[in-house]
Scaffold this active site. Structure first.
Site, PDB file in Angstrom:
ATOM      1  CB  ILE A   1      -0.964   0.012   1.208  1.00 21.10           C
ATOM      2  CG1 ILE A   1      -1.759  -1.289   1.258  1.00 21.10           C
ATOM      3  CG2 ILE A   1      -1.908   1.204   1.123  1.00 21.10           C
ATOM      4  CD1 ILE A   1      -2.647  -1.444   2.483  1.00 21.10           C
TER       5      ILE A   1
ATOM      6  CG  LEU B   1      -7.390 -15.281  -1.210  1.00 22.06           C
ATOM      7  CD1 LEU B   1      -7.120 -16.766  -0.972  1.00 22.06           C
ATOM      8  CD2 LEU B   1      -8.820 -14.946  -0.834  1.00 22.06           C
TER       9      LEU B   1
ATOM     10  CE1 TYR C   1      -1.043  -6.406  10.546  1.00 24.42           C
ATOM     11  CE2 TYR C   1      -3.299  -7.232  10.364  1.00 24.42           C
ATOM     12  CZ  TYR C   1      -2.346  -6.279  10.068  1.00 24.42           C
ATOM     13  OH  TYR C   1      -2.682  -5.187   9.309  1.00 24.42           O
TER      14      TYR C   1
ATOM     15  CE1 TYR D   1      -4.339 -20.926   4.049  1.00 23.66           C
ATOM     16  CE2 TYR D   1      -4.927 -18.988   5.338  1.00 23.66           C
ATOM     17  CZ  TYR D   1      -3.993 -19.719   4.613  1.00 23.66           C
ATOM     18  OH  TYR D   1      -2.716 -19.231   4.475  1.00 23.66           O
TER      19      TYR D   1
ATOM     20  N   PRO E   1      -5.404 -21.031  12.193  1.00 25.10           N
ATOM     21  CG  PRO E   1      -3.530 -21.755  13.384  1.00 25.10           C
ATOM     22  CD  PRO E   1      -3.963 -21.259  12.032  1.00 25.10           C
TER      23      PRO E   1
ATOM     24  CB  SER F   1       1.058  -6.183  16.917  1.00 25.84           C
ATOM     25  OG  SER F   1       0.794  -6.399  15.540  1.00 25.84           O
TER      26      SER F   1
ATOM     27  CD  GLU G   1      -6.859  -8.863   9.753  1.00 29.57           C
ATOM     28  OE1 GLU G   1      -6.337  -9.525  10.670  1.00 29.57           O
ATOM     29  OE2 GLU G   1      -6.687  -9.118   8.554  1.00 29.57           O
TER      30      GLU G   1
ATOM     31  CB  THR H   1       7.658  -3.914  13.110  1.00 30.19           C
ATOM     32  OG1 THR H   1       8.938  -4.434  12.801  1.00 30.19           O
ATOM     33  CG2 THR H   1       7.267  -2.865  12.089  1.00 30.19           C
TER      34      THR H   1
ATOM     35  N   PRO I   1      -4.907 -22.719  -2.638  1.00 32.90           N
ATOM     36  CG  PRO I   1      -3.171 -21.976  -1.259  1.00 32.90           C
ATOM     37  CD  PRO I   1      -3.678 -21.914  -2.665  1.00 32.90           C
TER      38      PRO I   1
HETATM   39  P1  NAD Z   1       3.379  -4.732   3.462  1.00 34.86           P
HETATM   40  O1  NAD Z   1       3.766  -5.865   4.335  1.00 34.86           O
HETATM   41  O2  NAD Z   1       3.188  -4.967   2.004  1.00 34.86           O
HETATM   42  O3  NAD Z   1       4.458  -3.559   3.584  1.00 34.86           O
HETATM   43  C1  NAD Z   1       4.997  -3.164   4.815  1.00 34.86           C
HETATM   44  C2  NAD Z   1       6.192  -2.270   4.525  1.00 34.86           C
HETATM   45  O4  NAD Z   1       6.719  -1.829   5.779  1.00 34.86           O
HETATM   46  C3  NAD Z   1       7.336  -2.980   3.791  1.00 34.86           C
HETATM   47  O5  NAD Z   1       7.842  -2.153   2.776  1.00 34.86           O
HETATM   48  C4  NAD Z   1       8.378  -3.201   4.871  1.00 34.86           C
HETATM   49  O6  NAD Z   1       9.708  -3.238   4.377  1.00 34.86           O
HETATM   50  C5  NAD Z   1       8.142  -1.989   5.751  1.00 34.86           C
HETATM   51  N1  NAD Z   1       8.603  -2.172   7.135  1.00 34.86           N
HETATM   52  C6  NAD Z   1       8.429  -3.263   7.936  1.00 34.86           C
HETATM   53  N2  NAD Z   1       9.010  -3.034   9.129  1.00 34.86           N
HETATM   54  C7  NAD Z   1       9.531  -1.769   9.097  1.00 34.86           C
HETATM   55  C8  NAD Z   1      10.222  -0.947  10.025  1.00 34.86           C
HETATM   56  N3  NAD Z   1      10.504  -1.386  11.257  1.00 34.86           N
HETATM   57  N4  NAD Z   1      10.584   0.302   9.650  1.00 34.86           N
HETATM   58  C9  NAD Z   1      10.310   0.742   8.402  1.00 34.86           C
HETATM   59  N5  NAD Z   1       9.675   0.021   7.471  1.00 34.86           N
HETATM   60  C10 NAD Z   1       9.275  -1.224   7.821  1.00 34.86           C
HETATM   61  O7  NAD Z   1       2.076  -4.120   4.112  1.00 34.86           O
HETATM   62  P2  NAD Z   1       0.809  -3.435   3.419  1.00 34.86           P
HETATM   63  O8  NAD Z   1      -0.170  -4.478   3.069  1.00 34.86           O
HETATM   64  O9  NAD Z   1       1.286  -2.480   2.402  1.00 34.86           O
HETATM   65  O10 NAD Z   1       0.218  -2.638   4.681  1.00 34.86           O
HETATM   66  C11 NAD Z   1       0.659  -1.314   4.983  1.00 34.86           C
HETATM   67  C12 NAD Z   1      -0.060  -0.832   6.218  1.00 34.86           C
HETATM   68  O11 NAD Z   1      -1.464  -0.844   5.995  1.00 34.86           O
HETATM   69  C13 NAD Z   1       0.168  -1.705   7.451  1.00 34.86           C
HETATM   70  O12 NAD Z   1       0.266  -0.878   8.568  1.00 34.86           O
HETATM   71  C14 NAD Z   1      -1.087  -2.575   7.530  1.00 34.86           C
HETATM   72  O13 NAD Z   1      -1.358  -2.936   8.849  1.00 34.86           O
HETATM   73  C15 NAD Z   1      -2.115  -1.619   6.982  1.00 34.86           C
HETATM   74  N6  NAD Z   1      -3.284  -2.224   6.323  1.00 34.86           N
HETATM   75  C16 NAD Z   1      -3.112  -3.174   5.344  1.00 34.86           C
HETATM   76  C17 NAD Z   1      -4.226  -3.702   4.689  1.00 34.86           C
HETATM   77  C18 NAD Z   1      -4.091  -4.714   3.573  1.00 34.86           C
HETATM   78  O14 NAD Z   1      -5.115  -5.246   3.124  1.00 34.86           O
HETATM   79  N7  NAD Z   1      -2.893  -5.027   3.095  1.00 34.86           N
HETATM   80  C19 NAD Z   1      -5.507  -3.248   5.046  1.00 34.86           C
HETATM   81  C20 NAD Z   1      -5.638  -2.298   6.069  1.00 34.86           C
HETATM   82  C21 NAD Z   1      -4.517  -1.784   6.685  1.00 34.86           C
HETATM   83  O1  DAU Z   2      -8.629  -6.690   6.786  1.00 36.72           O
HETATM   84  C1  DAU Z   2      -7.430  -6.004   6.553  1.00 36.72           C
HETATM   85  C2  DAU Z   2      -6.288  -6.981   6.585  1.00 36.72           C
HETATM   86  O2  DAU Z   2      -6.360  -7.747   5.386  1.00 36.72           O
HETATM   87  C3  DAU Z   2      -4.921  -6.316   6.719  1.00 36.72           C
HETATM   88  O3  DAU Z   2      -4.853  -5.661   7.952  1.00 36.72           O
HETATM   89  C4  DAU Z   2      -3.803  -7.346   6.611  1.00 36.72           C
HETATM   90  O4  DAU Z   2      -2.545  -6.688   6.635  1.00 36.72           O
HETATM   91  C5  DAU Z   2      -3.957  -8.079   5.303  1.00 36.72           C
HETATM   92  O5  DAU Z   2      -2.968  -9.081   5.183  1.00 36.72           O
HETATM   93  C6  DAU Z   2      -5.352  -8.704   5.186  1.00 36.72           C
HETATM   94  O6  DAU Z   2      -5.510  -9.787   6.149  1.00 36.72           O
HETATM   95  P1  DAU Z   2      -6.274 -11.155   5.767  1.00 36.72           P
HETATM   96  O7  DAU Z   2      -5.835 -12.199   6.687  1.00 36.72           O
HETATM   97  O8  DAU Z   2      -7.734 -10.910   5.630  1.00 36.72           O
HETATM   98  O9  DAU Z   2      -5.674 -11.362   4.264  1.00 36.72           O
HETATM   99  P2  DAU Z   2      -5.136 -12.667   3.504  1.00 36.72           P
HETATM  100  O10 DAU Z   2      -4.949 -12.271   2.073  1.00 36.72           O
HETATM  101  O11 DAU Z   2      -3.999 -13.294   4.206  1.00 36.72           O
HETATM  102  O12 DAU Z   2      -6.379 -13.651   3.583  1.00 36.72           O
HETATM  103  C7  DAU Z   2      -7.641 -13.276   3.042  1.00 36.72           C
HETATM  104  C8  DAU Z   2      -8.602 -14.420   3.340  1.00 36.72           C
HETATM  105  O13 DAU Z   2      -8.224 -15.556   2.541  1.00 36.72           O
HETATM  106  C9  DAU Z   2      -8.560 -14.895   4.780  1.00 36.72           C
HETATM  107  O14 DAU Z   2      -9.864 -15.285   5.170  1.00 36.72           O
HETATM  108  C10 DAU Z   2      -7.643 -16.119   4.747  1.00 36.72           C
HETATM  109  C11 DAU Z   2      -7.915 -16.690   3.365  1.00 36.72           C
HETATM  110  N1  DAU Z   2      -6.767 -17.388   2.725  1.00 36.72           N
HETATM  111  C12 DAU Z   2      -5.568 -16.738   2.675  1.00 36.72           C
HETATM  112  C13 DAU Z   2      -4.477 -17.338   2.085  1.00 36.72           C
HETATM  113  C14 DAU Z   2      -3.134 -16.652   2.059  1.00 36.72           C
HETATM  114  C15 DAU Z   2      -6.953 -18.626   2.142  1.00 36.72           C
HETATM  115  O15 DAU Z   2      -8.062 -19.202   2.164  1.00 36.72           O
HETATM  116  N2  DAU Z   2      -5.864 -19.223   1.561  1.00 36.72           N
HETATM  117  C16 DAU Z   2      -4.628 -18.639   1.513  1.00 36.72           C
HETATM  118  O16 DAU Z   2      -3.679 -19.249   0.994  1.00 36.72           O
END
Ligand code: NAD
Ligand code: DAU
Length: 355
Positions: free
Chosen positions: A12, A199, A159, A216, A292, A162, A135, A99, A214
């Site tokens: 993001i 996913l 997660y 879950y 889990p 935290s 979450e 972190t 896969p």
């Molecule tokens: P991501 O895992 O793709 O990216 C995280 C980034 O943070 C990476 O570039 C990593 O190198 C950097 N990072 C990790 N530890 C660090 C540190 N100690 N100092 C500096 N940089 C560090 O995550 P994302 O999916 O892009 O999510 C970004 C933010 O948005 C997170 O805070 C996450 O909780 C939040 N968020 C994500 C989603 C989602 O669906 N992905 C949804 C809602 C909120």
């Molecule tokens: O809701 C926001 C969150 O969405 C963010 O805060 C997280 O950073 C982000 O990773 C995401 O969390 P989820 O656990 O919802 O995303 P994920 O893509 O890991 O999984 C989406 C759904 O798919 C979840 O119900 C688990 C399921 N899943 C995931 C994987 C990786 C599967 O069924 N099979 C898989 O292999």
């Protein structure tokens, strides 16, 4: 004018940096520790652009953050940096505590010292925007109303716990020290540069590689999907006009069961890049052992953001998911790059023996 973005090489964060420079044009100082999830390839189009200054380092490094703030005098900080994958937090929560909790604390401390020394308009206009997740609110039953900003915090994974802790710290720094903070809690994002441990990109990658898709448990868990660029526009809007100390939920009213999402991905791939044997990619769907503590349903009520700040998503799930599949088909080199090395170790550890 300058802003400091943390975690701007992740999924993001990198979309946000690209979006920011295309829309707002102010210089971005991008502080990222480049963990497995951070990738400078995401920002390759910015090479030579002086408005993007990349700094390799951690939000937990108080001295480094303090130096950056003193040197660049940003008018705002947008904090994306985090460990973000729920399954990894189950395998090893330690990095998430370091972190997401300790790192955010150090970042807040450095920000408090910097902001405390500002005066006049600079002090008044400064903002700290913390990017969080839906979450933290826990899991919904089938007929429960969507999460509003006043829903109680009930995080269920290391997660989300935290992230909840970091949200509480941000809130406390506003309440106690008056730090001008904003928090956004967003639903599941998808789109370009999404790391293929999650996913949607995992399914696209595995489908094309002839690997199992896969699912879950029973695949009926529900997530509320938002195209990443809509998340970016929401953050820009909250930064611009959000009320200090407030939290804003961000979502696109797109609740989908996981199996339905995978089915849609297979249908688009069947159309755009059919399998050689004429079968649907659905043939690769494989049910595996559940996560889990798996949260059953998330749903975001984003009406506060729409009502107060006039924000609305531009994409529907149908338009966004098609764009996303096209992006992955057009960017196989990016996928090949991120799925080498340590990625393979993770996939081996996570999926072996689960079927
Ligand atoms: P991501 O895992 O793709 O990216 C995280 C980034 O943070 C990476 O570039 C990593 O190198 C950097 N990072 C990790 N530890 C660090 C540190 N100690 N100092 C500096 N940089 C560090 O995550 P994302 O999916 O892009 O999510 C970004 C933010 O948005 C997170 O805070 C996450 O909780 C939040 N968020 C994500 C989603 C989602 O669906 N992905 C949804 C809602 C909120
Ligand atoms: O809701 C926001 C969150 O969405 C963010 O805060 C997280 O950073 C982000 O990773 C995401 O969390 P989820 O656990 O919802 O995303 P994920 O893509 O890991 O999984 C989406 C759904 O798919 C979840 O119900 C688990 C399921 N899943 C995931 C994987 C990786 C599967 O069924 N099979 C898989 O292999």
């Amino acid at each position: 004018m300058t802003i400091l973005v943390t975690g701007g090489a992740g999924f993001i964060g990198s979309n946000f940096v690209l979006d920011w420079l295309a829309n707002a044009g102010e210089t971005v100082i991008n502080l990222d520790a480049l963990t497995y999830a951070g990738n400078l390839d995401n920002l390759a189009t910015l090479v030579g652009d002086e408005r993007h200054v990349f700094v390799h380092g951690s939000i937990g490094d108080f001295d480094l953050v303090s130096r950056l703030l003193a040197e660049h005098q940003p008018r705002a900080i947008v904090n994306f940096a985090a460990e973000s994958h729920v399954d990894r937090s189950i395998h090893g929560p330690g990095d998430f505590i370091q972190t997401n909790i300790v790192g955010t604390f150090q970042l807040l401390e450095a920000t408090r010292a910097y902001w405390g020394a500002l005066t006049g308009e600079e002090r008044e206009n400064f903002r700290f925007l913390h990017v969080s997740t839906d979450e933290v609110y826990g899991s919904l039953a089938k007929d429960d109303p969507a999460f509003s900003e006043t829903h109680r915090y009930e995080p269920n994974s290391p997660y989300s716990a935290s992230k909840a802790a970091s949200d509480h710290l941000v809130r406390a720094y506003h309440h106690t020290y008056g730090l001008p903070v904003l928090t956004t809690n967003c639903s599941n994002n998808y789109g370009p540069y999404h790391f293929p441990e999650k996913l949607i990109p995992l399914v696209i990658h595995n489908a094309l590689a002839g690997q199992p898709l896969p699912i879950y448990g029973d695949g009926q868990q529900i997530r509320d999907w938002l195209y990443v660029k809509d998340h970016c526009s929401a953050i820009r809007r909250v930064l611009e006009a959000g009320r200090l100390g407030e939290t804003y939920n961000v979502g696109g009213w797109n609740e989908k069961a996981n199996l339905a999402v995978v089915d849609t991905l297979c249908a688009i791939l069947d159309e755009l890049q059919p399998r050689g044997d004429g079968l649907s990619y659905r043939a690769q769907v494989t049910f595996v052992k559940d996560r889990p503590g798996h949260d059953r349903r998330y749903a975001i009520d984003a009406s506060k953001l729409e009502r107060e700040l006039g924000w609305k998503p531009a994409e529907t799930f149908e338009t966004g998911i098609r764009k996303t599949v096209c992006w992955y088909l057009d960017n196989q080199a990016w996928v090949n790059n991120v799925t080498s090395g340590s990625y393979r170790d993770w996939v081996g550890q996570q999926y072996e023996g689960k079927q």
